[in-house]
Design a protein around this motif. Structure first.
Motif, PDB file in Angstrom:
ATOM      1  N   SER A  32       5.366   1.707 -11.652  1.00 39.72           N
ATOM      2  CA  SER A  32       6.604   2.338 -12.135  1.00 39.72           C
ATOM      3  C   SER A  32       7.088   3.450 -11.208  1.00 39.72           C
ATOM      4  O   SER A  32       8.253   3.815 -11.242  1.00 39.72           O
ATOM      5  CB  SER A  32       6.409   2.887 -13.548  1.00 39.72           C
ATOM      6  OG  SER A  32       5.488   3.961 -13.536  1.00 39.72           O
ATOM      7  N   GLY A  33       6.198   3.984 -10.386  1.00 43.82           N
ATOM      8  CA  GLY A  33       6.589   5.061  -9.477  1.00 43.82           C
ATOM      9  C   GLY A  33       7.333   4.562  -8.258  1.00 43.82           C
ATOM     10  O   GLY A  33       8.466   4.950  -7.998  1.00 43.82           O
ATOM     11  N   ASP A  34       6.704   3.644  -7.516  1.00 40.33           N
ATOM     12  CA  ASP A  34       7.314   3.198  -6.262  1.00 40.33           C
ATOM     13  C   ASP A  34       7.845   1.770  -6.324  1.00 40.33           C
ATOM     14  O   ASP A  34       8.409   1.272  -5.357  1.00 40.33           O
ATOM     15  CB  ASP A  34       6.322   3.334  -5.101  1.00 40.33           C
ATOM     16  CG  ASP A  34       5.053   2.528  -5.298  1.00 40.33           C
ATOM     17  OD1 ASP A  34       5.028   1.627  -6.158  1.00 40.33           O
ATOM     18  OD2 ASP A  34       4.075   2.804  -4.581  1.00 40.33           O
ATOM     19  N   GLY A  35       7.665   1.090  -7.441  1.00 44.62           N
ATOM     20  CA  GLY A  35       8.208  -0.254  -7.604  1.00 44.62           C
ATOM     21  C   GLY A  35       7.417  -1.351  -6.907  1.00 44.62           C
ATOM     22  O   GLY A  35       7.847  -2.508  -6.899  1.00 44.62           O
ATOM     23  N   ARG A  36       6.260  -1.001  -6.323  1.00 43.47           N
ATOM     24  CA  ARG A  36       5.467  -2.026  -5.632  1.00 43.47           C
ATOM     25  C   ARG A  36       4.920  -3.051  -6.622  1.00 43.47           C
ATOM     26  O   ARG A  36       4.559  -2.713  -7.743  1.00 43.47           O
ATOM     27  CB  ARG A  36       4.305  -1.402  -4.869  1.00 43.47           C
ATOM     28  CG  ARG A  36       4.753  -0.754  -3.575  1.00 43.47           C
ATOM     29  CD  ARG A  36       3.584  -0.287  -2.744  1.00 43.47           C
ATOM     30  NE  ARG A  36       2.894   0.764  -3.489  1.00 43.47           N
ATOM     31  CZ  ARG A  36       1.592   0.987  -3.460  1.00 43.47           C
ATOM     32  NH1 ARG A  36       0.814   0.264  -2.702  1.00 43.47           N
ATOM     33  NH2 ARG A  36       1.054   1.952  -4.168  1.00 43.47           N
ATOM     34  N   LEU A  37       4.876  -4.285  -6.161  1.00 42.00           N
ATOM     35  CA  LEU A  37       4.396  -5.396  -6.967  1.00 42.00           C
ATOM     36  C   LEU A  37       2.995  -5.803  -6.520  1.00 42.00           C
ATOM     37  O   LEU A  37       2.748  -5.977  -5.327  1.00 42.00           O
ATOM     38  CB  LEU A  37       5.339  -6.593  -6.810  1.00 42.00           C
ATOM     39  CG  LEU A  37       4.903  -7.911  -7.446  1.00 42.00           C
ATOM     40  CD1 LEU A  37       4.929  -7.816  -8.965  1.00 42.00           C
ATOM     41  CD2 LEU A  37       5.793  -9.038  -6.963  1.00 42.00           C
ATOM     42  N   GLN A  38       2.089  -5.928  -7.490  1.00 39.37           N
ATOM     43  CA  GLN A  38       0.776  -6.508  -7.253  1.00 39.37           C
ATOM     44  C   GLN A  38       0.753  -7.828  -7.998  1.00 39.37           C
ATOM     45  O   GLN A  38       1.200  -7.894  -9.149  1.00 39.37           O
ATOM     46  CB  GLN A  38      -0.343  -5.639  -7.831  1.00 39.37           C
ATOM     47  CG  GLN A  38      -0.724  -4.452  -7.025  1.00 39.37           C
ATOM     48  CD  GLN A  38      -1.933  -3.778  -7.697  1.00 39.37           C
ATOM     49  OE1 GLN A  38      -1.762  -3.093  -8.698  1.00 39.37           O
ATOM     50  NE2 GLN A  38      -3.108  -3.996  -7.155  1.00 39.37           N
ATOM     51  N   GLU A  39       0.260  -8.854  -7.341  1.00 35.99           N
ATOM     52  CA  GLU A  39       0.147 -10.149  -8.001  1.00 35.99           C
ATOM     53  C   GLU A  39      -1.297 -10.602  -7.996  1.00 35.99           C
ATOM     54  O   GLU A  39      -2.006 -10.433  -7.009  1.00 35.99           O
ATOM     55  CB  GLU A  39       0.978 -11.198  -7.267  1.00 35.99           C
ATOM     56  CG  GLU A  39       2.318 -11.418  -7.873  1.00 35.99           C
ATOM     57  CD  GLU A  39       3.019 -12.597  -7.244  1.00 35.99           C
ATOM     58  OE1 GLU A  39       3.241 -13.577  -7.971  1.00 35.99           O
ATOM     59  OE2 GLU A  39       3.332 -12.518  -6.059  1.00 35.99           O
ATOM     60  N   PHE A  40      -1.703 -11.187  -9.104  1.00 38.64           N
ATOM     61  CA  PHE A  40      -3.051 -11.720  -9.230  1.00 38.64           C
ATOM     62  C   PHE A  40      -2.935 -13.197  -9.571  1.00 38.64           C
ATOM     63  O   PHE A  40      -2.197 -13.565 -10.473  1.00 38.64           O
ATOM     64  CB  PHE A  40      -3.821 -10.974 -10.327  1.00 38.64           C
ATOM     65  CG  PHE A  40      -3.968  -9.503 -10.050  1.00 38.64           C
ATOM     66  CD1 PHE A  40      -5.030  -9.030  -9.299  1.00 38.64           C
ATOM     67  CD2 PHE A  40      -3.019  -8.600 -10.520  1.00 38.64           C
ATOM     68  CE1 PHE A  40      -5.159  -7.667  -9.027  1.00 38.64           C
ATOM     69  CE2 PHE A  40      -3.138  -7.238 -10.252  1.00 38.64           C
ATOM     70  CZ  PHE A  40      -4.218  -6.779  -9.504  1.00 38.64           C
ATOM     71  N   LYS A  41      -3.665 -14.023  -8.859  1.00 39.24           N
ATOM     72  CA  LYS A  41      -3.577 -15.470  -9.043  1.00 39.24           C
ATOM     73  C   LYS A  41      -4.511 -15.990 -10.133  1.00 39.24           C
ATOM     74  O   LYS A  41      -4.584 -17.188 -10.361  1.00 39.24           O
ATOM     75  CB  LYS A  41      -3.847 -16.178  -7.719  1.00 39.24           C
ATOM     76  CG  LYS A  41      -2.784 -15.871  -6.687  1.00 39.24           C
ATOM     77  CD  LYS A  41      -2.977 -16.649  -5.421  1.00 39.24           C
ATOM     78  CE  LYS A  41      -2.027 -16.195  -4.360  1.00 39.24           C
ATOM     79  NZ  LYS A  41      -0.749 -16.771  -4.393  1.00 39.24           N
ATOM     80  N   GLN A  42      -5.214 -15.075 -10.770  1.00 38.09           N
ATOM     81  CA  GLN A  42      -6.063 -15.433 -11.904  1.00 38.09           C
ATOM     82  C   GLN A  42      -6.042 -14.278 -12.891  1.00 38.09           C
ATOM     83  O   GLN A  42      -5.708 -13.157 -12.528  1.00 38.09           O
ATOM     84  CB  GLN A  42      -7.480 -15.724 -11.447  1.00 38.09           C
ATOM     85  CG  GLN A  42      -8.138 -14.573 -10.724  1.00 38.09           C
ATOM     86  CD  GLN A  42      -9.444 -15.011 -10.070  1.00 38.09           C
ATOM     87  OE1 GLN A  42      -9.691 -16.188  -9.881  1.00 38.09           O
ATOM     88  NE2 GLN A  42     -10.266 -14.051  -9.726  1.00 38.09           N
ATOM     89  N   GLY A 110      13.222  -5.952 -11.150  1.00 35.14           N
ATOM     90  CA  GLY A 110      14.133  -6.906 -10.524  1.00 35.14           C
ATOM     91  C   GLY A 110      14.031  -6.881  -9.008  1.00 35.14           C
ATOM     92  O   GLY A 110      13.978  -7.936  -8.360  1.00 35.14           O
ATOM     93  N   LEU A 111      13.981  -5.691  -8.443  1.00 39.89           N
ATOM     94  CA  LEU A 111      13.859  -5.567  -6.989  1.00 39.89           C
ATOM     95  C   LEU A 111      12.515  -6.098  -6.491  1.00 39.89           C
ATOM     96  O   LEU A 111      12.452  -6.793  -5.475  1.00 39.89           O
ATOM     97  CB  LEU A 111      14.040  -4.114  -6.558  1.00 39.89           C
ATOM     98  CG  LEU A 111      15.452  -3.560  -6.707  1.00 39.89           C
ATOM     99  CD1 LEU A 111      15.475  -2.046  -6.445  1.00 39.89           C
ATOM    100  CD2 LEU A 111      16.415  -4.276  -5.776  1.00 39.89           C
ATOM    101  N   ALA A 112      11.454  -5.796  -7.212  1.00 41.51           N
ATOM    102  CA  ALA A 112      10.119  -6.272  -6.811  1.00 41.51           C
ATOM    103  C   ALA A 112      10.060  -7.793  -6.866  1.00 41.51           C
ATOM    104  O   ALA A 112       9.507  -8.422  -5.967  1.00 41.51           O
ATOM    105  CB  ALA A 112       9.050  -5.660  -7.708  1.00 41.51           C
ATOM    106  N   LEU A 113      10.633  -8.373  -7.886  1.00 39.34           N
ATOM    107  CA  LEU A 113      10.601  -9.827  -8.020  1.00 39.34           C
ATOM    108  C   LEU A 113      11.508 -10.507  -7.000  1.00 39.34           C
ATOM    109  O   LEU A 113      11.194 -11.588  -6.527  1.00 39.34           O
ATOM    110  CB  LEU A 113      10.954 -10.221  -9.443  1.00 39.34           C
ATOM    111  CG  LEU A 113       9.957  -9.743 -10.502  1.00 39.34           C
ATOM    112  CD1 LEU A 113      10.477 -10.021 -11.902  1.00 39.34           C
ATOM    113  CD2 LEU A 113       8.595 -10.341 -10.284  1.00 39.34           C
ATOM    114  N   GLN A 114      12.622  -9.884  -6.655  1.00 40.02           N
ATOM    115  CA  GLN A 114      13.500 -10.405  -5.603  1.00 40.02           C
ATOM    116  C   GLN A 114      12.810 -10.379  -4.262  1.00 40.02           C
ATOM    117  O   GLN A 114      12.880 -11.334  -3.503  1.00 40.02           O
ATOM    118  CB  GLN A 114      14.770  -9.547  -5.505  1.00 40.02           C
ATOM    119  CG  GLN A 114      15.955 -10.139  -6.157  1.00 40.02           C
ATOM    120  CD  GLN A 114      17.180  -9.292  -5.879  1.00 40.02           C
ATOM    121  OE1 GLN A 114      17.118  -8.197  -5.334  1.00 40.02           O
ATOM    122  NE2 GLN A 114      18.319  -9.813  -6.272  1.00 40.02           N
TER     123      GLN A 114
END
Length: 117
Positions: A32-42, A110-114
């Motif tokens: 929520s601070g910097d908008g960075r996205l982390q993704e986990f495949k499991q 929205g920006l992270a997902l884009q």
């Protein structure tokens, strides 16, 4: 949260019009601070995500409403595939979520997902 309606889709369109089909095959955590996205495949435990963030908590985008306190997820809960979660500072846990804050989180998501696409 308003952006949650899209988190159950099985596909999205990328900026260039391609179909993105892996939406439900990852767990997405947005800072929520910097908008960075982390993704986990499991599936991953809340405690694992929080291990590097001692002054933060995780919440599900499905549980965020204007005027309500954001519920903290317990460390022993497993994050679900296809869902969006927010990493929030502990200092926000005592205040009800304002419309401005919710909109700001929706924009960051929205920006992270884009960017991901």
């Amino acid at each position: 949260m308003g952006l949650c309606a899209s988190c159950h889709l099985s596909h999205l369109t990328t900026k260039d019009g391609r179909l993105m089909t892996n939406w439900s095959t990852t767990v997405k955590v947005i800072n929520s601070g910097d908008g960075r996205l982390q993704e986990f495949k499991q599936p991953v435990m809340v405690s694992h995500v929080l291990s590097g963030h001692p002054a933060a908590f995780l919440c599900s985008s499905d549980t965020m409403f204007v005027g309500c306190h954001v519920p903290q997820m317990p460390g022993n809960e497993e994050l679900q595939m296809g869902q969006i979660y927010f990493l929030m500072p502990l200092s926000n846990s005592n205040n009800p979520l304002s419309l401005h804050e919710l909109c700001s989180l929706a924009i960051k998501a929205g920006l992270a997902l884009q960017t991901e696409a």
